[in-house]
Design a protein around this motif. Structure first.
Motif, short mmCIF file in Angstrom:
data_model
loop_
_atom_site.label_atom_id
_atom_site.label_comp_id
_atom_site.label_asym_id
_atom_site.label_seq_id
_atom_site.Cartn_x
_atom_site.Cartn_y
_atom_site.Cartn_z
N ASP A 76 -7.16 -9.26 1.25
CA ASP A 76 -7.41 -10.27 2.27
C ASP A 76 -8.46 -9.86 3.29
O ASP A 76 -9.07 -10.72 3.91
N ILE A 100 -0.97 -4.88 -0.63
CA ILE A 100 0.39 -5.40 -0.48
C ILE A 100 0.41 -6.53 0.54
O ILE A 100 0.95 -7.60 0.28
N ARG A 101 -0.19 -6.32 1.68
CA ARG A 101 -0.18 -7.34 2.72
C ARG A 101 -1.37 -8.28 2.50
O ARG A 101 -2.52 -7.87 2.62
N TYR A 144 1.84 -15.46 -1.55
CA TYR A 144 2.61 -14.28 -1.91
C TYR A 144 2.01 -13.04 -1.25
O TYR A 144 0.81 -12.96 -1.08
N ASN A 145 2.85 -12.05 -0.96
CA ASN A 145 2.36 -10.71 -0.68
C ASN A 145 2.02 -10.07 -2.01
O ASN A 145 2.47 -10.53 -3.07
N GLU A 201 5.06 -9.17 -4.09
CA GLU A 201 5.69 -10.36 -4.66
C GLU A 201 4.90 -10.88 -5.85
O GLU A 201 5.48 -11.21 -6.90
N SER A 242 -2.01 0.06 -0.05
CA SER A 242 -1.56 -0.37 1.26
C SER A 242 -1.57 0.77 2.25
O SER A 242 -1.45 1.94 1.87
N GLU A 244 0.81 0.47 4.47
CA GLU A 244 2.23 0.37 4.83
C GLU A 244 2.93 1.69 4.55
O GLU A 244 2.70 2.31 3.51
#
Length: 120
Positions: free
Chosen positions: A10, A53-54, A60-61, A64, A84, A86
């Motif tokens: 993104d 991931i984000r 969806y992530n 997901e 990620s 994260e």
């Protein structure tokens, strides 16, 4: 035949960086800044999917999308590399069935080595 990587990221600057890194390494790329439908991934002939991931603004992530893709299309052996920053990214990657995980920030040489190992 040129290997084809689907990049789902993104952050526009990071997606452009991935695209540049992979194209310099002679990979063809397709870039999405939002998550595509799992059916789209299944219908294409990608050699690898690299996704964050984000995925802000997406249906969806990344974890997901990975889980849905791997569950709905088990015959499709396209590997998924989740990435990620994260702190629990490796756990999310394992739970969704991703083939591999890498932390962000990443080392370019390690990324290219991992991508080469994962190619189908």
């Amino acid at each position: 035949m040129e290997k084809h990587i689907l990049i789902i990221e993104d952050d526009k600057e990071i997606s452009e960086l991935f695209q540049l890194i992979f194209e310099i390494a002679d990979y063809q790329t397709t870039v999405f800044t939002i998550a595509p439908d799992p059916e789209f991934i299944n219908k294409q002939n990608f050699n690898l999917v690299v996704m964050d991931i984000r995925l802000l603004g997406s249906r969806y992530n990344g974890n997901e999308l990975c889980r849905i893709f791997k569950t709905r299309f088990p015959e499709n052996k396209t590997p998924v590399l989740l990435m990620s920053a994260e702190s629990n990214g490796n756990i999310l990657a394992r739970k969704c069935g991703a083939d591999s995980f890498m932390d962000k920030p990443f080392d370019i040489d390690k990324l290219l080595a991992r991508v080469s190992e994962m190619m189908v």
